[in-house]
Design an enzyme around this catalytic site. Sequence first.
Site, PDB file in Angstrom:
ATOM      1  N   ARG A  47      38.630  60.578  44.209  1.00 40.51           N
ATOM      2  CA  ARG A  47      37.878  61.334  45.214  1.00 40.51           C
ATOM      3  C   ARG A  47      38.768  62.022  46.253  1.00 40.51           C
ATOM      4  O   ARG A  47      38.320  62.931  46.941  1.00 40.51           O
ATOM      5  CB  ARG A  47      36.888  60.411  45.919  1.00 40.51           C
ATOM      6  CG  ARG A  47      35.709  60.006  45.046  1.00 40.51           C
ATOM      7  CD  ARG A  47      34.665  59.241  45.828  1.00 40.51           C
ATOM      8  NE  ARG A  47      35.189  57.978  46.347  1.00 40.51           N
ATOM      9  CZ  ARG A  47      34.486  57.132  47.089  1.00 40.51           C
ATOM     10  NH1 ARG A  47      33.240  57.425  47.408  1.00 40.51           N
ATOM     11  NH2 ARG A  47      35.022  56.001  47.507  1.00 40.51           N
ATOM     12  N   ASP A  90      34.235  63.208  42.368  1.00 37.72           N
ATOM     13  CA  ASP A  90      33.342  62.148  42.823  1.00 37.72           C
ATOM     14  C   ASP A  90      32.466  61.787  41.628  1.00 37.72           C
ATOM     15  O   ASP A  90      31.638  62.587  41.176  1.00 37.72           O
ATOM     16  CB  ASP A  90      32.488  62.630  43.994  1.00 37.72           C
ATOM     17  CG  ASP A  90      31.591  61.532  44.551  1.00 37.72           C
ATOM     18  OD1 ASP A  90      31.361  60.519  43.838  1.00 37.72           O
ATOM     19  OD2 ASP A  90      31.104  61.695  45.686  1.00 37.72           O
ATOM     20  N   LYS A 144      39.253  45.457  34.089  1.00 36.72           N
ATOM     21  CA  LYS A 144      38.284  44.500  34.610  1.00 36.72           C
ATOM     22  C   LYS A 144      38.052  44.740  36.108  1.00 36.72           C
ATOM     23  O   LYS A 144      38.849  45.439  36.737  1.00 36.72           O
ATOM     24  CB  LYS A 144      38.767  43.078  34.346  1.00 36.72           C
ATOM     25  CG  LYS A 144      39.937  42.627  35.250  1.00 36.72           C
ATOM     26  CD  LYS A 144      40.032  41.138  35.298  1.00 36.72           C
ATOM     27  CE  LYS A 144      40.911  40.700  36.452  1.00 36.72           C
ATOM     28  NZ  LYS A 144      40.872  39.322  36.795  1.00 36.72           N
ATOM     29  N   HIS A 174      45.583  42.314  31.219  1.00 34.50           N
ATOM     30  CA  HIS A 174      47.007  42.663  31.285  1.00 34.50           C
ATOM     31  C   HIS A 174      47.918  41.493  30.925  1.00 34.50           C
ATOM     32  O   HIS A 174      49.084  41.698  30.578  1.00 34.50           O
ATOM     33  CB  HIS A 174      47.370  43.248  32.664  1.00 34.50           C
ATOM     34  CG  HIS A 174      47.416  42.240  33.768  1.00 34.50           C
ATOM     35  ND1 HIS A 174      46.334  41.939  34.555  1.00 34.50           N
ATOM     36  CD2 HIS A 174      48.437  41.472  34.221  1.00 34.50           C
ATOM     37  CE1 HIS A 174      46.673  41.034  35.442  1.00 34.50           C
ATOM     38  NE2 HIS A 174      47.943  40.722  35.268  1.00 34.50           N
ATOM     39  N   LYS A 178      52.109  40.793  28.499  1.00 30.05           N
ATOM     40  CA  LYS A 178      53.319  40.101  28.947  1.00 30.05           C
ATOM     41  C   LYS A 178      54.128  39.621  27.745  1.00 30.05           C
ATOM     42  O   LYS A 178      53.576  39.078  26.782  1.00 30.05           O
ATOM     43  CB  LYS A 178      52.956  38.923  29.860  1.00 30.05           C
ATOM     44  CG  LYS A 178      52.343  39.363  31.192  1.00 30.05           C
ATOM     45  CD  LYS A 178      52.009  38.168  32.058  1.00 30.05           C
ATOM     46  CE  LYS A 178      51.417  38.598  33.392  1.00 30.05           C
ATOM     47  NZ  LYS A 178      52.392  39.291  34.249  1.00 30.05           N
ATOM     48  N   GLU A 212      48.568  31.015  42.340  1.00 31.61           N
ATOM     49  CA  GLU A 212      48.939  32.167  43.154  1.00 31.61           C
ATOM     50  C   GLU A 212      49.296  31.708  44.564  1.00 31.61           C
ATOM     51  O   GLU A 212      48.632  30.834  45.125  1.00 31.61           O
ATOM     52  CB  GLU A 212      47.780  33.163  43.241  1.00 31.61           C
ATOM     53  CG  GLU A 212      47.354  33.773  41.916  1.00 31.61           C
ATOM     54  CD  GLU A 212      46.215  34.753  42.099  1.00 31.61           C
ATOM     55  OE1 GLU A 212      46.487  35.966  42.096  1.00 31.61           O
ATOM     56  OE2 GLU A 212      45.064  34.308  42.282  1.00 31.61           O
ATOM     57  N   ASP A 231      37.158  35.122  38.271  1.00 28.39           N
ATOM     58  CA  ASP A 231      38.293  36.014  38.456  1.00 28.39           C
ATOM     59  C   ASP A 231      39.451  35.684  37.530  1.00 28.39           C
ATOM     60  O   ASP A 231      40.116  36.591  37.026  1.00 28.39           O
ATOM     61  CB  ASP A 231      38.776  35.948  39.911  1.00 28.39           C
ATOM     62  CG  ASP A 231      39.890  36.935  40.204  1.00 28.39           C
ATOM     63  OD1 ASP A 231      39.718  38.126  39.904  1.00 28.39           O
ATOM     64  OD2 ASP A 231      40.934  36.511  40.723  1.00 28.39           O
ATOM     65  N   HIS A 236      41.933  35.711  31.901  1.00 27.75           N
ATOM     66  CA  HIS A 236      43.320  35.361  31.619  1.00 27.75           C
ATOM     67  C   HIS A 236      43.455  33.977  30.982  1.00 27.75           C
ATOM     68  O   HIS A 236      44.134  33.799  29.966  1.00 27.75           O
ATOM     69  CB  HIS A 236      44.155  35.385  32.902  1.00 27.75           C
ATOM     70  CG  HIS A 236      44.129  36.691  33.611  1.00 27.75           C
ATOM     71  ND1 HIS A 236      44.076  37.911  32.961  1.00 27.75           N
ATOM     72  CD2 HIS A 236      44.178  36.997  34.937  1.00 27.75           C
ATOM     73  CE1 HIS A 236      44.092  38.884  33.851  1.00 27.75           C
ATOM     74  NE2 HIS A 236      44.139  38.356  35.052  1.00 27.75           N
ATOM     75  N   LYS A 334      44.251  30.033  44.584  1.00 32.48           N
ATOM     76  CA  LYS A 334      44.969  30.873  45.545  1.00 32.48           C
ATOM     77  C   LYS A 334      45.591  30.011  46.632  1.00 32.48           C
ATOM     78  O   LYS A 334      45.151  28.884  46.880  1.00 32.48           O
ATOM     79  CB  LYS A 334      44.019  31.901  46.173  1.00 32.48           C
ATOM     80  CG  LYS A 334      43.633  33.033  45.216  1.00 32.48           C
ATOM     81  CD  LYS A 334      42.902  34.142  45.930  1.00 32.48           C
ATOM     82  CE  LYS A 334      42.659  35.330  45.030  1.00 32.48           C
ATOM     83  NZ  LYS A 334      43.902  36.001  44.613  1.00 32.48           N
TER      84      LYS A 334
END
Length: 485
Positions: A47, A90, A144, A174, A178, A212, A231, A236, A334
């Site tokens: 945009r 847009d 995702k 992703h 790896k 993480e 998540d 993963h 996390k």
Amino acid sequence: MTPEKVSTLLLFGATGDLAHRMLLPSLYGLHADGLLPDNFKIVGTARSELNDEQYRASAVEALKEHVPANFYDPKSALVFSRRLTYVCLDATKPEGFKKLAKTVDPSAGLAIFLSTAPTLFKAVIDGLEANGLTGPRVRLALEKPLGTDLASSRVINDAVAIAFPEDRTFRIDHYLGKETVQNLLALRFANSMFEPLWNSAHIDHVQITVAEGIGLEERGAYYDGAGALRDMVQNHMLQLLALVAMEPPADFDATSIRDEKVKVLRTLRPMRPDDVSDHVVTGQYRKGAVGGDPVPGYTEELGKESTTETFVALKAHVENWRWAGVPFYLRTGKRMAERKTEIFIQFKCVPHSIFASRGARTQPNKLVIAIQPEENIRLLVMAKTPGLDREGIRLREVPLDVGMANAFADARRRIAYERLLLDLIDGDPTLFVRRDEVEAQWQWIDGVRAAWEGAGLTPKPYGAGSWGPSAAIALTERDGVHWHD
């Protein structure tokens, strides 16, 4: 039939964080290594009101920031930037796609990378289809998140399938790009020493950790609606589990690999409410310190109260002949003690120790496949401590390391997206996720979430910079197992 290469990549979300940090540096890497055709074009759209030169300048700045200094070359970056053009769009306004259609020629082969909010998927696909940008020589890659449960995932996939059949739909995880994840397949299926032992007769348990150190960063709105289970575990971690547990495929091709993965996902034991107390732990971080620096708690970062889990530990079971009785422990969170993604496989002890009468103690062999931050494969074996043994034999656990950076020092370490983008351009779907995989993952995850809601499970607090709630330690220790920290 070999898929054809495309001549143009259309990048939605071209001014976003993913494009700047990962996609543009990955495309630059392919360009610098001569892996993109001379006439290959990259069309960015978002945009932001930019012209071609402004977008090229912003792309070069992103390369300076995110490409390693020993690989970045100003002249090569300038040549790369000439591949780029930009169209302001847009996605909610259909008329914008007419301008896009004048810039993009699908007849020479087109790959579309859709890195936008899932709520825009249908509008984008409708706009593409209405302007002739969904033909047989066009393929679509989806970043995702692809839904929040099985039902919403099906809505997204149904919308995509109207214009893009399964063989032209490339769903991205992703992690599958790896090197160490791909090396897991080589480790299992290119070495005769492992596969005969890769079963319940010889393996005691498997641990998969995705830890993480970061908190919410700029993802608060998304993350609070998703939580750690959706998540990280849904995509993963279940993909890693499937690669560990899959049967040997007939060949290294998209159909064979993905057929075996989906078989594993369909044999995951469903979770019931009465399983939750000893199979699931959830947590939410409070203030603490990570890397010596003080950090706020989750609700402080978010700016409001929340019951969203930032940590999940699960005990899963793959109910088939190979893995009967072998627990798979999954852990993600996390604000953990350190950033670490690894697969830990503990083998069973030797059935009889001939050294016990001489005072020696044996430990089970362990295989550690480290994925990030450093890629490494470590096999822990027993060896005799040097000496004359007059006071007894002493055994010690010693590591056999394959540090990927050292073993392949002559090869540049690539961003995972380099492999995935090149496969998208070439039309190879092997490392992308098929719809039946996604739905099998969501079906199990929905069952886990329904079970813990039925059991009234709420997140337990844990200090930022720790390894999660103490209940996660109890989850494994009741089975005589310790997390590999």
